[in-house]
Design a protein around this motif. Structure first.
Motif, PDB file in Angstrom:
ATOM      1  N   THR A 217      -0.588 -15.587  35.340  1.00  0.00           N
ATOM      2  CA  THR A 217      -1.555 -16.370  34.557  1.00  0.00           C
ATOM      3  C   THR A 217      -1.119 -16.540  33.106  1.00  0.00           C
ATOM      4  OG1 THR A 217      -2.866 -14.447  33.916  1.00  0.00           O
ATOM      5  CG2 THR A 217      -3.473 -15.553  35.983  1.00  0.00           C
ATOM      6  N   ASP A 218      -0.213 -15.691  32.643  1.00  0.00           N
ATOM      7  CA  ASP A 218       0.376 -15.830  31.312  1.00  0.00           C
ATOM      8  C   ASP A 218      -0.692 -15.709  30.214  1.00  0.00           C
ATOM      9  OD1 ASP A 218       2.466 -16.042  29.577  1.00  0.00           O
ATOM     10  OD2 ASP A 218       3.092 -18.046  30.136  1.00  0.00           O
TER      11      ASP A 218
ATOM     12  N   ILE B 284       1.136  -6.959  35.262  1.00  0.00           N
ATOM     13  CA  ILE B 284       2.252  -6.603  34.408  1.00  0.00           C
ATOM     14  C   ILE B 284       2.030  -7.373  33.120  1.00  0.00           C
ATOM     15  CG2 ILE B 284       4.741  -6.743  34.038  1.00  0.00           C
ATOM     16  CD1 ILE B 284       3.201  -6.470  37.527  1.00  0.00           C
ATOM     17  N   THR B 285       1.693  -6.641  32.077  1.00  0.00           N
ATOM     18  CA  THR B 285       1.369  -7.316  30.828  1.00  0.00           C
ATOM     19  C   THR B 285       2.532  -7.220  29.866  1.00  0.00           C
ATOM     20  OG1 THR B 285      -0.337  -7.632  29.143  1.00  0.00           O
ATOM     21  CG2 THR B 285       0.316  -5.369  29.589  1.00  0.00           C
ATOM     22  N   ASP B 286       2.680  -8.266  29.112  1.00  0.00           N
ATOM     23  CA  ASP B 286       3.668  -8.286  28.040  1.00  0.00           C
ATOM     24  C   ASP B 286       2.879  -8.311  26.740  1.00  0.00           C
ATOM     25  OD1 ASP B 286       5.470  -8.841  26.074  1.00  0.00           O
ATOM     26  OD2 ASP B 286       6.084 -10.795  26.853  1.00  0.00           O
ATOM     27  N   PRO B 287       2.773  -7.174  26.069  1.00  0.00           N
ATOM     28  CA  PRO B 287       1.932  -7.123  24.856  1.00  0.00           C
ATOM     29  C   PRO B 287       2.651  -7.695  23.644  1.00  0.00           C
ATOM     30  CG  PRO B 287       2.851  -4.965  25.275  1.00  0.00           C
ATOM     31  CD  PRO B 287       3.373  -5.871  26.378  1.00  0.00           C
ATOM     32  N   HIS B 288       3.258  -8.835  23.831  1.00  0.00           N
ATOM     33  CA  HIS B 288       4.062  -9.308  22.704  1.00  0.00           C
ATOM     34  C   HIS B 288       3.228 -10.007  21.640  1.00  0.00           C
ATOM     35  CE1 HIS B 288       5.749 -13.626  23.671  1.00  0.00           C
ATOM     36  NE2 HIS B 288       4.460 -13.625  23.606  1.00  0.00           N
ATOM     37  N   GLU B 289       1.979 -10.332  21.947  1.00  0.00           N
ATOM     38  CA  GLU B 289       1.142 -10.874  20.876  1.00  0.00           C
ATOM     39  C   GLU B 289       0.844  -9.759  19.867  1.00  0.00           C
ATOM     40  OE1 GLU B 289       1.441 -13.741  21.601  1.00  0.00           O
ATOM     41  OE2 GLU B 289       1.345 -13.850  23.775  1.00  0.00           O
ATOM     42  N   ILE B 290       0.325  -8.660  20.378  1.00  0.00           N
ATOM     43  CA  ILE B 290      -0.033  -7.575  19.449  1.00  0.00           C
ATOM     44  C   ILE B 290       1.218  -6.955  18.836  1.00  0.00           C
ATOM     45  CG2 ILE B 290      -0.152  -5.698  21.170  1.00  0.00           C
ATOM     46  CD1 ILE B 290      -2.745  -4.795  19.701  1.00  0.00           C
TER      47      ILE B 290
ATOM     48  N   HIS C 239      -0.342 -12.022  29.167  1.00  0.00           N
ATOM     49  CA  HIS C 239      -0.597 -11.487  27.838  1.00  0.00           C
ATOM     50  C   HIS C 239      -2.098 -11.231  27.776  1.00  0.00           C
ATOM     51  CE1 HIS C 239       3.466 -12.680  26.843  1.00  0.00           C
ATOM     52  NE2 HIS C 239       3.204 -13.871  27.337  1.00  0.00           N
ATOM     53  N   ILE C 240      -2.475  -9.990  27.927  1.00  0.00           N
ATOM     54  CA  ILE C 240      -3.907  -9.665  27.962  1.00  0.00           C
ATOM     55  C   ILE C 240      -4.587 -10.125  26.680  1.00  0.00           C
ATOM     56  CG2 ILE C 240      -5.559  -7.737  27.942  1.00  0.00           C
ATOM     57  CD1 ILE C 240      -3.755  -6.302  29.924  1.00  0.00           C
ATOM     58  N   GLU C 241      -3.841 -10.104  25.582  1.00  0.00           N
ATOM     59  CA  GLU C 241      -4.424 -10.513  24.301  1.00  0.00           C
ATOM     60  C   GLU C 241      -5.055 -11.906  24.388  1.00  0.00           C
ATOM     61  OE1 GLU C 241      -1.349  -9.379  24.868  1.00  0.00           O
ATOM     62  OE2 GLU C 241      -0.414  -8.572  23.050  1.00  0.00           O
ATOM     63  N   SER C 242      -4.493 -12.763  25.245  1.00  0.00           N
ATOM     64  CA  SER C 242      -5.003 -14.131  25.326  1.00  0.00           C
ATOM     65  C   SER C 242      -6.391 -14.205  25.947  1.00  0.00           C
ATOM     66  CB  SER C 242      -4.046 -15.016  26.123  1.00  0.00           C
ATOM     67  OG  SER C 242      -2.837 -15.149  25.411  1.00  0.00           O
TER      68      SER C 242
ATOM     69  N   PHE D   4     -10.906  -6.744  29.786  1.00  0.00           N
ATOM     70  CA  PHE D   4     -10.106  -7.614  30.650  1.00  0.00           C
ATOM     71  C   PHE D   4     -10.218  -7.144  32.101  1.00  0.00           C
ATOM     72  CE2 PHE D   4      -5.953  -8.408  32.721  1.00  0.00           C
ATOM     73  CZ  PHE D   4      -5.911  -9.789  32.649  1.00  0.00           C
ATOM     74  N   ALA D   5     -10.120  -5.824  32.284  1.00  0.00           N
ATOM     75  CA  ALA D   5     -10.227  -5.267  33.639  1.00  0.00           C
ATOM     76  C   ALA D   5     -11.567  -5.618  34.267  1.00  0.00           C
ATOM     77  CB  ALA D   5     -10.029  -3.754  33.600  1.00  0.00           C
ATOM     78  N   ARG D   6     -12.630  -5.570  33.484  1.00  0.00           N
ATOM     79  CA  ARG D   6     -13.966  -5.868  34.014  1.00  0.00           C
ATOM     80  C   ARG D   6     -14.074  -7.311  34.506  1.00  0.00           C
ATOM     81  NH1 ARG D   6     -17.317  -1.573  33.041  1.00  0.00           N
ATOM     82  NH2 ARG D   6     -19.030  -2.655  34.064  1.00  0.00           N
TER      83      ARG D   6
END
Lengths: 571, 571
Positions: free
Chosen positions: B265-266, B99-105, B75-78, B86-88
């Motif tokens: 990494t979740d 593979i991101t799960d954008p379920h926070e946003i 979850h990139i939001e985390s 995040f990429a940087r």
């Protein structure tokens, strides 16, 4: 079965249909052997473990359970029987899924042939997937009965049970990016594309892989196999009737590299299927060669399923198709019971229960031999006395490119029985063009008479090999009169035959009948002097201009390495 | 690059763009280390071997080359920063695909949030695939800002870079075949469906797998992992900021079962990403725990690529994306150079070259905190003196379900700092419903003051924990005033904050800035008495009603094992 019903059984609220108790399950995911039950509902596995109630129970008494075996690449036509008959041979041996490339029948009958194979395999306990024949004809150097373009192939790609593109034999087309080849590869991007790159290595192999094909079943040496594995190809280890590669390759399989190895039979004649077996035979051979049995079973199941993206099979796990093999000896996989889609379909080597016989209209694939006999002439006027001779390599489909002194009588080059240099003819049989390719071959060993057949990979023109022209003509005409088949003749007399009325490739008889006739015919050939285990299988590959080294098509002699015609006589 | 151009380079007729000379290539197919060059054309690998000419050359001097690392579930939001930020952080550490799960946003902003994540990640050196959030909201027991139906999800499924369905957290929905859950699973049949089944085993696990989910990243014990692997699940071994499972699981990974293991990494906070790293950190940890380095790299590359059907990456082979990591020590994977799509994008831990900054309209995902303050009240009238208390387990997202004697003052149940029983509130912040869930928590260790944040998985309501109501209210209001963020307060004073204006989850600042503010805030929390490494990450999972055992949502206290609300007071 509806998913909601499946779930109520899986969580234990309703009983399963069948519980196989006390099995030793080969877990292909973890490489373990797990003592457990297998519960089945409808066509699928619902779960593992001892606590599933079931309407029916079967005590396996500690016998092994592995997933149904998968043949990664087979031309069913080479079994000389129809798909239902093929299934009757291989299912009792543990095979529940094959990926067939119907390119033999497609070379004869085009898309009609492919549709026939699909229709004739509907509803069988053997799941027959089709990978579409990518190279019909194999090259421009032979005359086939059909030509399948990229558009033709894509038109078939979404039919049920069609996976992708089969053995992409046109290596130069792929590597050089020739338009016809590229068009097919691009059209099938994103789908499974099987390769076919015998002896290709280095940059050419890398370009070939970059063009799309991701598997190969033509490795003949461990070194060749390892190069292909390292470059990311799936390697299918082949043990066919004519091409036997397993013993050369298995010693190089390791636990580390095995996950991309699978097994295939490619082309197997009825006697080999009945006597030796199918994929079970390859597993046994591999284990006898020292491969860990669980690794061998993984190769024969999960690995093939992964390459072909068949996520519903290849393992024993919830939701997967209940295709199972029960056996007693890990070092000698002999199927005692075979389950397909949850039903017991074979026991002790015989089919069990009621098998459907698909109703098929096969009129489009009969009556396929059309030869212009009137001007046919096997005479080879001598243009010197040094000729190229195709050298048969026993148990391989590759040939040697020999140069020999030919026997010349009255200015005519003829067969030389003493030196085992026989005459060979390839007669175009689809369109009546009158094409005849003529040449010489060593290795058949006939002392008199001739053999002929309508099975001549891949164009399946009439292939004739003999000691004299009269015998050759008798044999060839007899094949034609049968509407296709295999024949042995001597002088004006037909000595034996196997009729193959379906596309000139397959019998309409049960496999046991075909096998008896075939045994008798091979015995006749042996009586004529042939020393080969199966001279008709060997003969059937001598016209295949994509397998090295020297081959003969209806259009002439082909140097496969040069990928071009070469003259028969050497200056 | 056109395929025909690629082929002419692959077969050696034209020079490659770049040749990396003298590498030691990790061959993830065969488990070997091969001394060779890697030739690149455009974005892709053309071939291996020393004989490729190239326009540009780079001598690796014997350094290792492995495929770009893959995070199987994040979850990139985390990370509290936007996708480019995040990429940087992660690309210089060797990660080239997540593979991101954008379920926070998505819980905050629905499909708009998912589209924002896709747009904000266009063209980055990090390929960001999206697996669609399957459970928004996670259950009916929390109030989220959006509700994504099966139809909503299928409407997004064919967008570029969307793979399938992410962590299917609604285990009872799947196992019991409840309509809403089943509809989603059926809609995504044939696509990748990731699972999420913490602690689920036996028949329930088998039913869950049969319903569709094929992976899991919630194993906390080796036994749990092995059961899932045996049943055919892919297991992602997780090492997050709050949930650290790697050391418990890696000892059970074998060469035999590893092919279905990957890393994820979740949820990782900026400081952990910057200080420890990303997937490289997991590889190093695994190797330190005794895992074979090549197996660890396979798990971080090919295995993840296979599960997600990303056939263009995860290995170094012709035709694959030229995503490569260069490093010197096999036992300590530290990226010295990172190539993405053939370009050098990071060197010595820093971004290199020009990275595009995607232009994004983020107006739809700002201003997302809407609280009805007027009637807000944290008072808990005592209904006895025995209460359920959420027990924080350090470094885990699971909690304990404790029963404690609560401190009662004038008929009001209050925080008991002596016994580390603090008050917790979850304030609905999307729709202004006025919902407030109230309860108690042990494990934060605050001696005075309060912490609050708009990050509260998965509904991301305001989570507040404190020693007194006044501090709690100050902290909560401060979060709201920031438009989202994390805050520490005492009495009427705000002591520190991290603004997270994007959906209340992400900063619009560079990661280093966020990290500094976050460090300062954690130091403030420590000053208030918190003993946890990252109290805000821990706090962020206390409202997540799909992770055992006891959780608090805006609607009340949830016993996750019963999957139902339970009263705060015990009779």
């Amino acid at each position: 079965m509806k998913l909601s019903n499946f779930l109520s059984i899986a969580r234990g609220d309703e009983p399963a249909d069948l519980a196989l108790r006390n099995g030793r399950v080969i877990n292909v995911f973890t490489g373990e052997i797990v003592e457990t039950d297998v519960a089945i509902a409808g066509n699928h596995i619902v779960g593992l473990g001892a606590d599933y109630e079931a309407k029916e129970e079967l005590d396996l008494g500690g016998r092994y359970v592995c997933p149904g075996l998968i043949d990664a690449h087979v031309h069913i036509e080479s079994s000389m029987v129809t798909p239902p008959q093929f299934a009757r041979v291989v299912v009792p041996r543990g095979t529940t899924t094959v990926i067939t490339d119907p390119h033999e029948i497609a070379n004869v009958a085009g898309a009609d042939g492919i549709r026939y194979m699909l229709t004739a395999s509907e509803g069988l306990p053997l799941t027959i997937y089709v990978n579409l024949p990518s190279c019909v004809p194999a090259t421009h150097m032979g005359t086939s009965g059909a030509n399948l373009t990229a558009a033709d192939l894509i038109g078939l790609a979404d039919l049920p049970r069609v996976i992708g593109l089969a053995e992409f034999m046109n290596v130069p087309g792929a590597v050089l990016g020739l338009p016809g080849a590229l068009e097919k590869l691009v059209a099938f991007q994103g789908r499974v594309i099987d390769g076919h790159a015998p002896g290709v290595s280095g940059k050419w192999l890398q370009a070939y892989i970059g063009a799309g094909p991701g598997s190969d079943h033509e490795s003949t040496t461990a070194e060749e196999m390892l190069e292909k594995l390292r470059l990311g190809m799936y390697v299918f280890i082949r043990e066919a009737t004519a091409a036997k590669n397993l013993r050369a390759l298995v010693p190089a399989v390791t636990l580390q590299n095995s996950r991309r190895c699978a097994f295939c039979t490619d082309d197997r004649h009825p006697a080999d299927l009945l006597d030796e077996g199918h994929i079970d035979h390859l597993v046994r051979l591999a284990v006898a060669e020292g491969l860990d049995p669980i690794t061998a079973i993984r190769m024969a199941t999960l690995n093939a399923a992964e390459w072909f993206r068949l996520r519903d099979r290849g393992a024993i796990a919830p939701g997967r198709q209940a295709d199972l093999v029960i056996f007693s000896n890990l070092k000698d996989l002999n199927a005692e019971m075979v389950f397909a889609g949850g039903a017991l379909v074979a026991q002790d080597g015989e089919a069990a229960g009621d098998w459907p016989i698909p109703a098929v209209d096969d009129s489009h694939v009969r009556g396929t031999v059309h030869v212009e006999w009137e001007h046919l002439d096997f005479t080879i006027p001598a243009q010197g006395n040094r000729v190229r001779v195709i050298g048969v390599v026993p148990d391989q489909v590759v040939t040697e490119h020999l140069i020999e002194t030919v026997k010349v009588v009255d200015g005519i080059a003829v067969a030389d029985v003493e030196k085992d240099v026989l005459k060979m003819a390839v007669i175009e049989r689809h369109r009546g063009t009158g094409n005849v390719g003529l040449g010489f071959v060593r290795g058949l060993g006939l002392k008199h008479g001739a053999l002929a057949g309508s099975v001549g990979h891949d164009c399946h023109n009439l292939v004739v090999i003999g000691c004299d022209d009269a015998s050759m003509l008798t044999a060839a005409r007899a094949v034609s009169d049968l509407g296709g088949g295999l024949v042995a003749a001597s002088g004006g007399e037909v000595l034996g035959s196997v009729p193959l009325p379906i596309a000139g490739l397959m019998s309409d008889q049960p496999v046991e009948t075909v096998r008896r006739r075939m045994d008798a015919l091979v015995a006749v050939a042996a009586g004529l002097g042939s020393a080969l285990h199966d001279p008709f299988m060997a003969m059937g590959f001598l016209a295949l201009e994509v397998i090295p080294t020297l081959k003969l098509t209806d259009q002439g002699l082909v140097d496969v390495e040069k990928f071009d015609f070469v003259p028969l006589f050497v200056e």
